[in-house]
Design a protein around this motif. Structure first.
Motif, mmCIF file in Angstrom:
data_model
loop_
_atom_site.group_PDB
_atom_site.id
_atom_site.type_symbol
_atom_site.label_atom_id
_atom_site.label_comp_id
_atom_site.label_asym_id
_atom_site.label_seq_id
_atom_site.Cartn_x
_atom_site.Cartn_y
_atom_site.Cartn_z
ATOM 1 N N THR A 18 0.824 -1.204 0.000
ATOM 2 C CA THR A 18 0.000 0.000 0.000
ATOM 3 C C THR A 18 0.861 1.259 0.000
ATOM 4 O OG1 THR A 18 -0.258 -0.139 2.401
ATOM 5 C CG2 THR A 18 -2.025 -1.040 1.060
ATOM 6 N N ILE A 28 -5.713 5.143 -0.877
ATOM 7 C CA ILE A 28 -6.213 3.970 -0.166
ATOM 8 C C ILE A 28 -6.502 4.396 1.268
ATOM 9 C CG2 ILE A 28 -5.695 1.631 0.604
ATOM 10 C CD1 ILE A 28 -3.641 1.510 -1.691
ATOM 11 N N ASP A 29 -7.751 4.259 1.678
ATOM 12 C CA ASP A 29 -8.080 4.616 3.058
ATOM 13 C C ASP A 29 -7.931 3.398 3.965
ATOM 14 O OD1 ASP A 29 -10.239 3.219 2.129
ATOM 15 O OD2 ASP A 29 -11.745 4.630 2.852
ATOM 16 N N VAL A 31 -10.039 1.962 5.920
ATOM 17 C CA VAL A 31 -11.161 1.015 5.865
ATOM 18 C C VAL A 31 -10.957 0.028 4.717
ATOM 19 C CG1 VAL A 31 -13.641 0.783 5.517
ATOM 20 C CG2 VAL A 31 -12.760 2.620 6.949
ATOM 21 N N SER A 32 -10.552 0.517 3.563
ATOM 22 C CA SER A 32 -10.299 -0.373 2.416
ATOM 23 C C SER A 32 -9.171 -1.340 2.716
ATOM 24 C CB SER A 32 -9.946 0.445 1.179
ATOM 25 O OG SER A 32 -11.010 1.262 0.801
ATOM 26 N N LEU A 33 -8.156 -0.844 3.382
ATOM 27 C CA LEU A 33 -7.021 -1.697 3.743
ATOM 28 C C LEU A 33 -7.453 -2.784 4.714
ATOM 29 C CD1 LEU A 33 -3.993 -2.215 3.513
ATOM 30 C CD2 LEU A 33 -3.659 -0.571 5.351
ATOM 31 N N GLU A 35 -10.514 -3.987 5.100
ATOM 32 C CA GLU A 35 -11.386 -4.931 4.391
ATOM 33 C C GLU A 35 -10.567 -5.920 3.577
ATOM 34 O OE1 GLU A 35 -13.882 -2.310 2.181
ATOM 35 O OE2 GLU A 35 -15.291 -2.059 3.835
ATOM 36 N N LYS A 36 -9.542 -5.423 2.905
ATOM 37 C CA LYS A 36 -8.662 -6.300 2.112
ATOM 38 C C LYS A 36 -7.978 -7.322 3.016
ATOM 39 C CE LYS A 36 -5.940 -7.801 -1.129
ATOM 40 N NZ LYS A 36 -6.401 -8.891 -1.955
ATOM 41 N N ARG A 39 -10.565 -9.955 4.216
ATOM 42 C CA ARG A 39 -11.005 -10.841 3.130
ATOM 43 C C ARG A 39 -9.939 -11.836 2.714
ATOM 44 N NH1 ARG A 39 -12.883 -6.138 0.550
ATOM 45 N NH2 ARG A 39 -11.081 -6.253 -0.778
#
Length: 59
Positions: A18, A28-29, A31-33, A35-36, A39
């Protein structure tokens, strides 16, 4: 994430990726990090992922 990976090593690798993406102009915020990360965890850590998601405390 490979099943033999340690969580700390995987998080470090994800942070390095990142950082490289941000240097190239990608936004890239956190929250997205997160979630990744959740997952992509292997099945071995599924119980940890579920506990984090259920607590809704992603900090």
């Amino acid at each position: 994430m490979q099943s033999a990976d340690k969580v700390g090593d995987y998080v470090t690798r994800l942070r390095m990726l990142t950082s490289k993406m941000k240097r190239n102009g990608e936004t890239i915020d956190d929250v997205s990090l997160m979630e990744k990360l959740l997952r992509s965890m292997s099945k071995k850590f599924r119980n940890v992922v579920v506990a984090i998601e259920e607590s809704k405390d992603l900090t």
